[in-house]
Design a protein around this motif. Structure first.
Motif, PDB file in Angstrom:
ATOM      1  N   ALA A   1       3.218  -3.624  -6.392  1.00  0.00           N
ATOM      2  CA  ALA A   1       4.325  -2.669  -6.488  1.00  0.00           C
ATOM      3  C   ALA A   1       5.596  -3.313  -7.012  1.00  0.00           C
ATOM      4  O   ALA A   1       6.440  -2.631  -7.606  1.00  0.00           O
ATOM      5  CB  ALA A   1       4.598  -2.040  -5.126  1.00  0.00           C
ATOM      6  N   PHE A   2       5.759  -4.624  -6.844  1.00  0.00           N
ATOM      7  CA  PHE A   2       6.956  -5.277  -7.365  1.00  0.00           C
ATOM      8  C   PHE A   2       6.987  -5.229  -8.890  1.00  0.00           C
ATOM      9  O   PHE A   2       8.046  -5.302  -9.505  1.00  0.00           O
ATOM     10  CB  PHE A   2       7.039  -6.724  -6.882  1.00  0.00           C
ATOM     11  CG  PHE A   2       7.452  -6.844  -5.440  1.00  0.00           C
ATOM     12  CD1 PHE A   2       8.769  -6.671  -5.064  1.00  0.00           C
ATOM     13  CD2 PHE A   2       6.513  -7.112  -4.461  1.00  0.00           C
ATOM     14  CE1 PHE A   2       9.154  -6.774  -3.737  1.00  0.00           C
ATOM     15  CE2 PHE A   2       6.885  -7.217  -3.128  1.00  0.00           C
ATOM     16  CZ  PHE A   2       8.206  -7.047  -2.758  1.00  0.00           C
ATOM     17  N   THR A   3       5.809  -5.097  -9.517  1.00  0.00           N
ATOM     18  CA  THR A   3       5.731  -4.940 -10.970  1.00  0.00           C
ATOM     19  C   THR A   3       5.666  -3.479 -11.366  1.00  0.00           C
ATOM     20  O   THR A   3       6.334  -3.032 -12.300  1.00  0.00           O
ATOM     21  CB  THR A   3       4.488  -5.670 -11.510  1.00  0.00           C
ATOM     22  OG1 THR A   3       4.635  -7.072 -11.284  1.00  0.00           O
ATOM     23  CG2 THR A   3       4.296  -5.413 -12.999  1.00  0.00           C
ATOM     24  N   LEU A   4       4.880  -2.683 -10.632  1.00  0.00           N
ATOM     25  CA  LEU A   4       4.600  -1.313 -11.030  1.00  0.00           C
ATOM     26  C   LEU A   4       5.714  -0.338 -10.662  1.00  0.00           C
ATOM     27  O   LEU A   4       6.004   0.593 -11.414  1.00  0.00           O
ATOM     28  CB  LEU A   4       3.286  -0.860 -10.388  1.00  0.00           C
ATOM     29  CG  LEU A   4       2.045  -1.680 -10.787  1.00  0.00           C
ATOM     30  CD1 LEU A   4       0.844  -1.231  -9.964  1.00  0.00           C
ATOM     31  CD2 LEU A   4       1.763  -1.531 -12.277  1.00  0.00           C
ATOM     32  N   ARG A   5       6.328  -0.518  -9.520  1.00  0.00           N
ATOM     33  CA  ARG A   5       7.403   0.383  -9.066  1.00  0.00           C
ATOM     34  C   ARG A   5       8.385  -0.402  -8.199  1.00  0.00           C
ATOM     35  O   ARG A   5       8.455  -0.181  -6.964  1.00  0.00           O
ATOM     36  CB  ARG A   5       6.824   1.577  -8.302  1.00  0.00           C
ATOM     37  CG  ARG A   5       5.860   1.229  -7.189  1.00  0.00           C
ATOM     38  CD  ARG A   5       5.292   2.484  -6.521  1.00  0.00           C
ATOM     39  NE  ARG A   5       4.616   2.176  -5.281  1.00  0.00           N
ATOM     40  CZ  ARG A   5       3.389   1.666  -5.197  1.00  0.00           C
ATOM     41  NH1 ARG A   5       2.697   1.418  -6.293  1.00  0.00           N
ATOM     42  NH2 ARG A   5       2.849   1.404  -4.011  1.00  0.00           N
ATOM     43  N   PRO A   6       9.116  -1.327  -8.779  1.00  0.00           N
ATOM     44  CA  PRO A   6       9.973  -2.233  -7.991  1.00  0.00           C
ATOM     45  C   PRO A   6      10.987  -1.513  -7.121  1.00  0.00           C
ATOM     46  O   PRO A   6      11.356  -2.014  -6.062  1.00  0.00           O
ATOM     47  CB  PRO A   6      10.658  -3.087  -9.072  1.00  0.00           C
ATOM     48  CG  PRO A   6      10.491  -2.339 -10.353  1.00  0.00           C
ATOM     49  CD  PRO A   6       9.222  -1.587 -10.234  1.00  0.00           C
ATOM     50  N   GLN A   7      11.434  -0.343  -7.528  1.00  0.00           N
ATOM     51  CA  GLN A   7      12.421   0.379  -6.731  1.00  0.00           C
ATOM     52  C   GLN A   7      11.827   0.912  -5.430  1.00  0.00           C
ATOM     53  O   GLN A   7      12.571   1.223  -4.484  1.00  0.00           O
ATOM     54  CB  GLN A   7      13.025   1.543  -7.530  1.00  0.00           C
ATOM     55  CG  GLN A   7      12.081   2.696  -7.816  1.00  0.00           C
ATOM     56  CD  GLN A   7      11.145   2.437  -9.000  1.00  0.00           C
ATOM     57  OE1 GLN A   7      11.112   1.333  -9.553  1.00  0.00           O
ATOM     58  NE2 GLN A   7      10.404   3.466  -9.387  1.00  0.00           N
TER      59      GLN A   7
ATOM     60  N   ASP B   1       2.770  -7.722 -15.928  1.00  0.00           N
ATOM     61  CA  ASP B   1       2.450  -6.603 -16.814  1.00  0.00           C
ATOM     62  C   ASP B   1       1.057  -6.716 -17.424  1.00  0.00           C
ATOM     63  O   ASP B   1       0.371  -5.711 -17.611  1.00  0.00           O
ATOM     64  CB  ASP B   1       3.493  -6.509 -17.929  1.00  0.00           C
ATOM     65  CG  ASP B   1       4.868  -6.101 -17.410  1.00  0.00           C
ATOM     66  OD1 ASP B   1       4.934  -5.500 -16.324  1.00  0.00           O
ATOM     67  OD2 ASP B   1       5.867  -6.395 -18.098  1.00  0.00           O
ATOM     68  N   GLY B   2       0.627  -7.957 -17.724  1.00  0.00           N
ATOM     69  CA  GLY B   2      -0.692  -8.136 -18.331  1.00  0.00           C
ATOM     70  C   GLY B   2      -1.808  -7.709 -17.410  1.00  0.00           C
ATOM     71  O   GLY B   2      -2.709  -6.941 -17.809  1.00  0.00           O
TER      72      GLY B   2
ATOM     73  N   HIS C   1      -9.069   1.128  -4.908  1.00  0.00           N
ATOM     74  CA  HIS C   1      -8.820   1.429  -6.313  1.00  0.00           C
ATOM     75  C   HIS C   1      -8.246   0.188  -6.983  1.00  0.00           C
ATOM     76  O   HIS C   1      -7.550  -0.600  -6.340  1.00  0.00           O
ATOM     77  CB  HIS C   1      -7.853   2.610  -6.474  1.00  0.00           C
ATOM     78  CG  HIS C   1      -8.456   3.923  -6.097  1.00  0.00           C
ATOM     79  ND1 HIS C   1      -8.472   4.383  -4.797  1.00  0.00           N
ATOM     80  CD2 HIS C   1      -9.087   4.866  -6.840  1.00  0.00           C
ATOM     81  CE1 HIS C   1      -9.070   5.552  -4.765  1.00  0.00           C
ATOM     82  NE2 HIS C   1      -9.466   5.871  -5.982  1.00  0.00           N
ATOM     83  N   PHE C   2      -8.520   0.027  -8.271  1.00  0.00           N
ATOM     84  CA  PHE C   2      -8.072  -1.176  -8.957  1.00  0.00           C
ATOM     85  C   PHE C   2      -7.990  -0.903 -10.449  1.00  0.00           C
ATOM     86  O   PHE C   2      -8.453   0.123 -10.955  1.00  0.00           O
ATOM     87  CB  PHE C   2      -9.036  -2.340  -8.686  1.00  0.00           C
ATOM     88  CG  PHE C   2     -10.412  -2.161  -9.301  1.00  0.00           C
ATOM     89  CD1 PHE C   2     -10.780  -2.862 -10.442  1.00  0.00           C
ATOM     90  CD2 PHE C   2     -11.342  -1.278  -8.755  1.00  0.00           C
ATOM     91  CE1 PHE C   2     -12.024  -2.703 -11.022  1.00  0.00           C
ATOM     92  CE2 PHE C   2     -12.591  -1.111  -9.318  1.00  0.00           C
ATOM     93  CZ  PHE C   2     -12.938  -1.819 -10.464  1.00  0.00           C
ATOM     94  N   GLY C   3      -7.391  -1.872 -11.185  1.00  0.00           N
ATOM     95  CA  GLY C   3      -7.283  -1.763 -12.628  1.00  0.00           C
ATOM     96  C   GLY C   3      -6.101  -0.902 -13.054  1.00  0.00           C
ATOM     97  O   GLY C   3      -5.367  -0.340 -12.238  1.00  0.00           O
ATOM     98  N   ALA C   4      -5.906  -0.819 -14.357  1.00  0.00           N
ATOM     99  CA  ALA C   4      -4.783  -0.062 -14.918  1.00  0.00           C
ATOM    100  C   ALA C   4      -4.769   1.362 -14.382  1.00  0.00           C
ATOM    101  O   ALA C   4      -5.805   2.039 -14.353  1.00  0.00           O
ATOM    102  CB  ALA C   4      -4.878  -0.055 -16.445  1.00  0.00           C
ATOM    103  N   ASP C   5      -3.602   1.799 -13.915  1.00  0.00           N
ATOM    104  CA  ASP C   5      -3.417   3.152 -13.356  1.00  0.00           C
ATOM    105  C   ASP C   5      -4.338   3.431 -12.178  1.00  0.00           C
ATOM    106  O   ASP C   5      -4.635   4.584 -11.873  1.00  0.00           O
ATOM    107  CB  ASP C   5      -3.616   4.214 -14.444  1.00  0.00           C
ATOM    108  CG  ASP C   5      -2.610   4.090 -15.570  1.00  0.00           C
ATOM    109  OD1 ASP C   5      -1.439   3.786 -15.283  1.00  0.00           O
ATOM    110  OD2 ASP C   5      -3.010   4.271 -16.740  1.00  0.00           O
ATOM    111  N   ARG C   6      -4.823   2.352 -11.542  1.00  0.00           N
ATOM    112  CA  ARG C   6      -5.722   2.493 -10.373  1.00  0.00           C
ATOM    113  C   ARG C   6      -6.932   3.374 -10.699  1.00  0.00           C
ATOM    114  O   ARG C   6      -7.427   4.117  -9.853  1.00  0.00           O
ATOM    115  CB  ARG C   6      -4.944   3.077  -9.177  1.00  0.00           C
ATOM    116  CG  ARG C   6      -3.930   2.107  -8.611  1.00  0.00           C
ATOM    117  CD  ARG C   6      -3.023   2.750  -7.571  1.00  0.00           C
ATOM    118  NE  ARG C   6      -3.756   3.484  -6.550  1.00  0.00           N
ATOM    119  CZ  ARG C   6      -4.241   2.949  -5.438  1.00  0.00           C
ATOM    120  NH1 ARG C   6      -4.115   1.650  -5.228  1.00  0.00           N
ATOM    121  NH2 ARG C   6      -4.865   3.686  -4.539  1.00  0.00           N
TER     122      ARG C   6
END
Length: 312
Positions: free
Chosen positions: A56-62, A93-94, A124-129
């Motif tokens: 979440a620190f990368t995907l939605r830090p807020q 991000d990668g 769930h895992f991977g891009a966009d879960r």
């Protein structure tokens, strides 16, 4: 336990769990314990894949959650459960953009030589879960590994299953005894003891002071009974205050943890220590003066000593 910062290229056949595992609570322990048991039964290496920080620190830090365990604590807990390898992937991000199929091929198959994956029912895992246990089963049929799922852990009569989110909620409500049940151990904070800031003001109860880390989940401000472990692994009972010390400071900006160790006399400045929370005693409040505060602290210490004696 061997700790790696990237998937190996020479892994033995492995049973693997993948996840953040923040808190390593009783639900996580069921998954990781299944990995260890199945690895032992089938002659596999018991491995876990996790991340250097919460995604979440990368995907939605807020909206990133406060952490229940730092990485060092998490690795210690993995080792205590019997895991043999931990792959700690840097989450940026990668990795966030990696598809479930590429993650399986690169990390699980080519990296860990996976023969079995154990996952929670809601994994769930991977891009966009987009990846799920179903994705793993399809890949497993292609690549030659099995998949087992473990149901969410639910205490009888509890309104919801155990989760990192429910533990954070309990901490915010001072319910550290409930947290200990969900973790299978008391909630623990590690930190370095710093010098206090009362500038010579004493109340007869010396404390070891630890600053509140901004990225960690802490129990709500108040007084608690608990245990204190010093850098030499010596363990003491303690009375703990978390708060802004309103009797001394009218407008303190930050909370601090103050632990009064029972039956201890010494210098702990600069020591890396651990504080465990057993029971909530009372909320923090402002007292009319030092004498009134000292009288209450005496009661707090007596209550903490009683609770600690019952827990040993």
């Amino acid at each position: 336990m061997l700790v790696l910062d990237s998937p190996p290229t020479d892994s033995p056949p492995s049973a693997v769990a993948v996840g953040v595992f923040d808190g390593v609570h009783v639900g996580h322990q069921q998954i990781l314990g299944r990995v260890v048991d199945r690895a032992a039964a089938e002659g596999l290496c018991a491995a876990v894949v996790t991340f250097d920080t919460h995604p979440a620190f990368t995907l939605r830090p807020q909206n990133a959650p406060l952490l229940l365990t730092d990485l060092a604590q998490k690795l210690d807990l993995f080792e205590s459960l019997g895991l043999q390898r931990a792959v700690v992937l840097p989450f940026g991000d990668g990795l966030a953009a990696t598809s479930p199929e590429d993650f399986i091929d690169e990390v699980l198959v080519a990296g860990l030589n996976t023969k079995l994956v154990v996952a929670g029912a809601d994994f769930h895992f991977g891009a966009d879960r987009e990846g799920s246990a179903g994705t793993l089963r399809v890949a497993g049929a292609r690549c030659g590994f099995g998949v087992e799922t473990v149901d969410l852990y639910h205490f009888p009569l509890a309104p919801e299953p155990v989760s990192s989110t429910s533990i954070r909620r309990a901490l915010a409500g001072s319910r550290v005894a409930d947290v200990a049940q969900m973790l299978g151990r008391p909630y623990a904070i590690r930190g370095v003891v710093i010098e206090g800031d009362r500038r010579g003001i004493t109340v007869g109860f010396p404390t070891a002071n630890i600053p509140v880390a901004t990225d960690r989940a802490w129990p709500a401000d108040g007084v608690y009974a608990g245990f204190f472990t010093d850098s030499d692994d010596r363990r003491y009972g303690c009375a703990i205050n978390i708060g802004r010390r309103p009797t001394f400071f009218e407008h303190a900006e930050h909370s601090i943890l103050e632990a009064h160790l029972l039956d201890f006399d010494g210098d702990l400045y600069g020591h890396e220590v651990q504080v465990e929370f057993l029971r909530f005693l009372r909320s923090e409040r402002r007292f009319s003066g030092i004498d009134a505060l000292a009288a209450q602290l005496k009661k707090d210490v007596e209550n903490a000593r009683r609770i600690i004696a019952q827990s040993i």
